[in-house]
Design a protein around this motif. Structure first.
Motif, mmCIF file in Angstrom:
data_model
loop_
_atom_site.group_PDB
_atom_site.id
_atom_site.type_symbol
_atom_site.label_atom_id
_atom_site.label_comp_id
_atom_site.label_asym_id
_atom_site.label_seq_id
_atom_site.Cartn_x
_atom_site.Cartn_y
_atom_site.Cartn_z
ATOM 1 N N LYS A 228 -20.313 -2.061 12.879
ATOM 2 C CA LYS A 228 -19.060 -1.525 12.335
ATOM 3 C C LYS A 228 -18.874 -2.166 10.955
ATOM 4 N N TYR A 229 -18.866 -1.341 9.914
ATOM 5 C CA TYR A 229 -18.803 -1.854 8.550
ATOM 6 C C TYR A 229 -17.693 -1.165 7.773
ATOM 7 N N SER A 230 -17.213 -1.861 6.737
ATOM 8 C CA SER A 230 -16.105 -1.315 5.947
ATOM 9 C C SER A 230 -16.190 -1.781 4.503
ATOM 10 N N VAL A 231 -15.416 -1.100 3.651
ATOM 11 C CA VAL A 231 -15.199 -1.521 2.264
ATOM 12 C C VAL A 231 -13.712 -1.410 1.963
ATOM 13 N N LEU A 232 -13.313 -1.898 0.807
ATOM 14 C CA LEU A 232 -11.909 -1.855 0.396
ATOM 15 C C LEU A 232 -11.583 -0.557 -0.335
ATOM 16 N N GLY A 233 -10.307 -0.148 -0.208
ATOM 17 C CA GLY A 233 -9.792 0.978 -0.984
ATOM 18 C C GLY A 233 -8.790 0.499 -2.011
ATOM 19 N N ASN A 234 -8.343 1.377 -2.880
ATOM 20 C CA ASN A 234 -7.445 0.975 -3.970
ATOM 21 C C ASN A 234 -6.126 0.397 -3.467
ATOM 22 N N HIS A 235 -5.621 0.886 -2.339
ATOM 23 C CA HIS A 235 -4.348 0.373 -1.828
ATOM 24 C C HIS A 235 -4.473 -1.030 -1.235
ATOM 25 N N ASP A 236 -5.683 -1.445 -0.934
ATOM 26 C CA ASP A 236 -5.885 -2.761 -0.333
ATOM 27 C C ASP A 236 -5.679 -3.911 -1.319
ATOM 28 N N TYR A 237 -5.563 -3.600 -2.593
ATOM 29 C CA TYR A 237 -5.425 -4.647 -3.610
ATOM 30 C C TYR A 237 -3.962 -4.973 -3.935
ATOM 31 N N GLY A 238 -3.021 -4.246 -3.350
ATOM 32 C CA GLY A 238 -1.603 -4.530 -3.593
ATOM 33 C C GLY A 238 -1.175 -4.282 -5.022
ATOM 34 N N GLU A 239 -1.752 -3.244 -5.650
ATOM 35 C CA GLU A 239 -1.508 -2.995 -7.068
ATOM 36 C C GLU A 239 -0.218 -2.219 -7.335
ATOM 37 N N TYR A 240 0.399 -1.657 -6.314
ATOM 38 C CA TYR A 240 1.461 -0.684 -6.554
ATOM 39 C C TYR A 240 2.864 -1.201 -6.266
ATOM 40 N N VAL A 241 2.992 -2.515 -6.179
ATOM 41 C CA VAL A 241 4.325 -3.115 -6.037
ATOM 42 C C VAL A 241 4.434 -4.300 -6.988
ATOM 43 N N THR A 242 5.658 -4.763 -7.159
ATOM 44 C CA THR A 242 5.905 -5.955 -7.970
ATOM 45 C C THR A 242 5.946 -7.176 -7.054
ATOM 46 N N TRP A 243 5.116 -8.164 -7.350
ATOM 47 C CA TRP A 243 5.039 -9.364 -6.515
ATOM 48 C C TRP A 243 5.828 -10.514 -7.137
ATOM 49 N N PRO A 244 6.404 -11.395 -6.307
ATOM 50 C CA PRO A 244 7.128 -12.558 -6.846
ATOM 51 C C PRO A 244 6.237 -13.435 -7.718
ATOM 52 N N SER A 245 4.946 -13.503 -7.343
ATOM 53 C CA SER A 245 4.007 -14.326 -8.108
ATOM 54 C C SER A 245 2.592 -13.836 -7.845
ATOM 55 N N GLU A 246 1.663 -14.249 -8.685
ATOM 56 C CA GLU A 246 0.260 -13.901 -8.486
ATOM 57 C C GLU A 246 -0.275 -14.517 -7.193
ATOM 58 N N LYS A 247 0.268 -15.675 -6.845
ATOM 59 C CA LYS A 247 -0.160 -16.322 -5.605
ATOM 60 C C LYS A 247 0.185 -15.465 -4.395
ATOM 61 N N ASP A 248 1.387 -14.879 -4.408
ATOM 62 C CA ASP A 248 1.788 -14.009 -3.294
ATOM 63 C C ASP A 248 0.868 -12.792 -3.206
ATOM 64 N N LYS A 249 0.546 -12.234 -4.357
ATOM 65 C CA LYS A 249 -0.355 -11.081 -4.391
ATOM 66 C C LYS A 249 -1.731 -11.461 -3.855
ATOM 67 N N ASP A 250 -2.241 -12.605 -4.284
ATOM 68 C CA ASP A 250 -3.562 -13.067 -3.831
ATOM 69 C C ASP A 250 -3.559 -13.346 -2.331
ATOM 70 N N ASN A 251 -2.484 -13.948 -1.838
ATOM 71 C CA ASN A 251 -2.391 -14.227 -0.398
ATOM 72 C C ASN A 251 -2.408 -12.937 0.417
ATOM 73 N N ASN A 252 -1.687 -11.936 -0.088
ATOM 74 C CA ASN A 252 -1.668 -10.635 0.597
ATOM 75 C C ASN A 252 -3.052 -10.003 0.587
ATOM 76 N N PHE A 253 -3.738 -10.094 -0.553
ATOM 77 C CA PHE A 253 -5.079 -9.516 -0.666
ATOM 78 C C PHE A 253 -6.048 -10.195 0.293
ATOM 79 N N ASN A 254 -5.976 -11.503 0.372
ATOM 80 C CA ASN A 254 -6.845 -12.229 1.305
ATOM 81 C C ASN A 254 -6.536 -11.869 2.753
ATOM 82 N N ALA A 255 -5.241 -11.677 3.040
ATOM 83 C CA ALA A 255 -4.842 -11.294 4.400
ATOM 84 C C ALA A 255 -5.356 -9.896 4.739
#
Length: 411
Positions: A228-255
């Motif tokens: 079972k294999y997968s890749v990322l899509g554009n929505h998986d990067y959290g690009e379409y909202v405003t984040w409190p900080s880059e750290k929050d965005k990175d944490n979401n991306f890692n999650a």
């Protein structure tokens, strides 16, 4: 932003004005007219309020999807009515001008009154998208279709003749609202009994926690013999909202990257692996998102590494514009690419084998199904979930089963 709203509501005002003309032609009871127009005003106020309350730190929610659905259900039919009446007005204006200059009917008004028949025709035409959009919301969005596609390759290793791949894409778990339907879809996935399953990205709309209620459900996807294999899509990067900080965005991306593992998929991040069957093998290549008009994190050269042109390769790349602009011309010859992303715009007309149309085709050359160029193929999955508009009309959610065959025939 304020000018966009002003322009939008100017358009909506014109549409409401023409829609009222139709109602006035067909309905003679003034109280009924006032009730209908009162409801239209309430809808408009609600839509305007909801749009102005949109929170970019949150992104899409079930409320924003409801607002989009209401906007489409109320105003797409009225827009069609408007176009019909504008056509009649052009005719009336032309006839009035001819009569004015020719002066063949001195008693006639410059603009004739509206014809009831034209209003009735317009109303009949407008009823089609009105009912279709309601169907899309109540039935279409979970009307899963299993589409089977056999593809022939002269250079397919003999051991993989008849090898089957289940392909899903664009889950958008944050949009789900019916656990029973999702369980049914997972059962459909398992019923295919494919050799391998591939998931080409967009597990969420934006936030990793959107998937948390569905992890147990997606863990029901059984183990496939060859993985079972997968890749990322554009929505998986959290690009379409405003984040409190880059750290929050990175944490979401890692999650989000971790989510794929939590449901049993091996996430390929610009890398490849070999699928071995007996003495034969094929390369499975996975790139991060690369879109002509979206995030370009995909690195095809890095993902392919030391692979040769002669190696048989299956590439997972979320956005089909990657195939259009890069992959199909790559000298390493990627025999098969699997993509998603377009959703077929979740609205269109399909008569399998005969006719296929969607607004998506004016944005993407490859938007749904199988495409070929010089022996290189891309298959674009229509998507498992839905986004923005909470429905599907004509373009149904898809589970694809691809069978690889050795030979020259395409079927």
């Amino acid at each position: 932003m304020i000018f966009r709203f002003i322009f939008l509501f100017l358009i909506l005002f014109i549409v409401e004005l023409y829609a009222f003309q139709v109602l006035k032609t067909l309905i003679k009871s003034r109280p009924v007219l006032f009730i209908i127009e009162g409801l239209s005003l309430l809808f408009l106020v609600y839509i305007a309020y909801s749009l102005m309350q949109f929170d970019r730190s949150v992104g899409q929610t079930h409320k924003t999807m409801f607002t989009m659905a209401l906007l489409l259900i109320v105003y797409v039919p009225k827009l069609i009515l408007t176009l019909v009446l504008i056509g009649e007005d052009i005719f009336r204006l032309g006839a009035g001008a001819v009569n004015y200059f020719a002066n063949y009917d001195k008693g006639a008004e410059f603009l004739n009154s509206r014809r009831k028949f034209v209003s009735q025709v317009g109303l009949g035409i407008a009823a089609v998208p009105f009912l279709s959009l309601i169907y899309g919301i109540t039935v279409g969005k979970y009307n899963y279709k299993v589409i089977k596609q056999r593809i022939f390759f002269p250079d397919l290793p003999a051991g993989f003749d008849g090898f089957t791949i289940t392909h899903i894409s664009d889950v958008h778990s944050g949009s789900f609202d019916n656990a029973e339907k999702i369980n049914y879809a997972i059962d459909l996935v398992n019923e295919q009994n494919s050799d391998m399953i591939l998931f080409t990205g967009d597990i969420v709309n934006t936030h990793a926690n959107e998937m948390h209620p569905w992890i147990e459900t997606f863990n029901k996807i059984k183990k496939h013999e060859y993985g079972k294999y997968s890749v990322l899509g554009n929505h998986d990067y959290g690009e379409y909202v405003t984040w409190p900080s880059e750290k929050d965005k990175d944490n979401n991306f890692n999650a989000i990257k971790s989510l794929y593992g939590e449901i049993g998929f091996n996430l390929l991040l610009n890398e490849h692996t070999f699928i071995q069957k007996g003495d034969d093998k094929i390369a499975l290549v996975g790139v991060e998102n690369w879109g002509h008009n979206f995030k370009q994190a995909g690195d095809l050269n890095k993902a392919a590494g030391q692979l040769k042109k002669e190696d048989f390769k299956v590439l997972m790349s979320h956005d089909p514009s990657h195939w259009e602009h890069v992959v199909q011309n790559d000298e390493k010859h990627y025999q098969l690419t699997l993509s998603g992303h377009t959703h077929g715009m979740q609205f269109g007309i399909e008569i399998p084998g005969y006719f296929k149309w969607s607004l998506a085709q004016y944005v993407y050359k490859q938007w749904a199904g199988l495409y070929e160029n010089m022996g290189r193929y891309v298959y674009v999955n229509r998507g498992f979930g839905f986004h923005a508009y909470p429905g599907r009309v004509g373009i149904m959610p898809e589970i694809t089963v691809i069978e690889l065959k050795k030979g020259d025939k395409v079927a």
